[in-house]
Design a protein around this motif. Sequence first.
Motif, short mmCIF file in Angstrom:
data_model
loop_
_atom_site.label_atom_id
_atom_site.label_comp_id
_atom_site.label_asym_id
_atom_site.label_seq_id
_atom_site.Cartn_x
_atom_site.Cartn_y
_atom_site.Cartn_z
N MET A 12 0.83 -1.20 0.00
CA MET A 12 0.00 0.00 0.00
C MET A 12 0.87 1.26 0.00
SD MET A 12 -3.11 0.86 2.55
CE MET A 12 -3.76 2.48 2.81
N LYS A 13 1.91 1.27 0.79
CA LYS A 13 2.81 2.42 0.82
C LYS A 13 3.51 2.58 -0.52
CE LYS A 13 6.54 4.63 3.37
NZ LYS A 13 7.30 4.66 4.62
N LEU A 14 3.93 1.48 -1.11
CA LEU A 14 4.58 1.53 -2.41
C LEU A 14 3.65 2.16 -3.45
CD1 LEU A 14 6.98 0.87 -4.24
CD2 LEU A 14 5.98 -1.42 -4.54
N GLN A 15 2.38 1.79 -3.43
CA GLN A 15 1.41 2.37 -4.36
C GLN A 15 1.36 3.89 -4.20
OE1 GLN A 15 -0.69 1.29 -6.77
NE2 GLN A 15 -0.45 -0.92 -6.60
N LYS A 16 1.26 4.33 -2.97
CA LYS A 16 1.11 5.77 -2.73
C LYS A 16 2.38 6.54 -3.11
CE LYS A 16 -2.84 4.56 -1.23
NZ LYS A 16 -3.15 3.43 -2.08
N GLY A 30 -7.39 4.72 -1.60
CA GLY A 30 -6.57 5.71 -2.27
C GLY A 30 -6.16 5.26 -3.66
N PRO A 31 -5.30 6.03 -4.31
CA PRO A 31 -4.88 5.70 -5.67
C PRO A 31 -4.14 4.37 -5.75
CG PRO A 31 -4.29 7.95 -5.10
CD PRO A 31 -4.73 7.30 -3.84
N VAL A 32 -4.50 3.58 -6.76
CA VAL A 32 -3.85 2.29 -6.99
C VAL A 32 -3.60 2.13 -8.49
CG1 VAL A 32 -4.16 -0.23 -6.92
CG2 VAL A 32 -4.86 1.17 -4.96
N TRP A 62 -1.26 6.83 6.72
CA TRP A 62 -1.16 8.28 6.66
C TRP A 62 -1.22 8.76 5.21
CZ3 TRP A 62 1.73 12.22 4.62
CH2 TRP A 62 1.63 13.47 5.24
N LEU A 63 -0.47 8.08 4.34
CA LEU A 63 -0.46 8.44 2.92
C LEU A 63 -1.83 8.24 2.30
CD1 LEU A 63 2.99 6.89 1.96
CD2 LEU A 63 2.45 9.33 2.12
#
Length: 147
Positions: A23-27, A55-57, A105-106
Amino acid sequence: MANVFDTAKYILEQSESGFMSTMKLQKLCYYSQAWSLVWDDAPLFDEDFQAWANGPVCPELFFKTKGKFSVNASDETRGIGDLSDNQKDTIDKVLEYYGKHDAQWLSQLTHMEDPWIKARAGVPAGAECSNIIHQGRERDAVQNLDF
């Protein structure tokens, strides 16, 4: 032109811990793309981001990492040869600013920005959504931030 996997591998190689959540990598890929549009007036890659519930993916990156909670640079088998020094510099600045924050958070940050909000207009909270976040909207999201 580089692709999202080149950007992802570079981000993972720069990670202090050597790995991060998918998920962090995506953001981080999303913000790298957005800031590239602002600073360089050009995208890092052609793949799109969709306005998913968290969020964005980028679907291509999602399906490559599907089923994994975290990934590291060795999980991405594509090289980073297509990234220019200028593109790497853009990503480095994104990592410096956003990289210290966790995935949640992102995700919450993207939920407060117009590109994601507009792409999800009319979609119930938590519902599936494949609406594309248009590149101009990504640029709009970050233009008012101060680095």
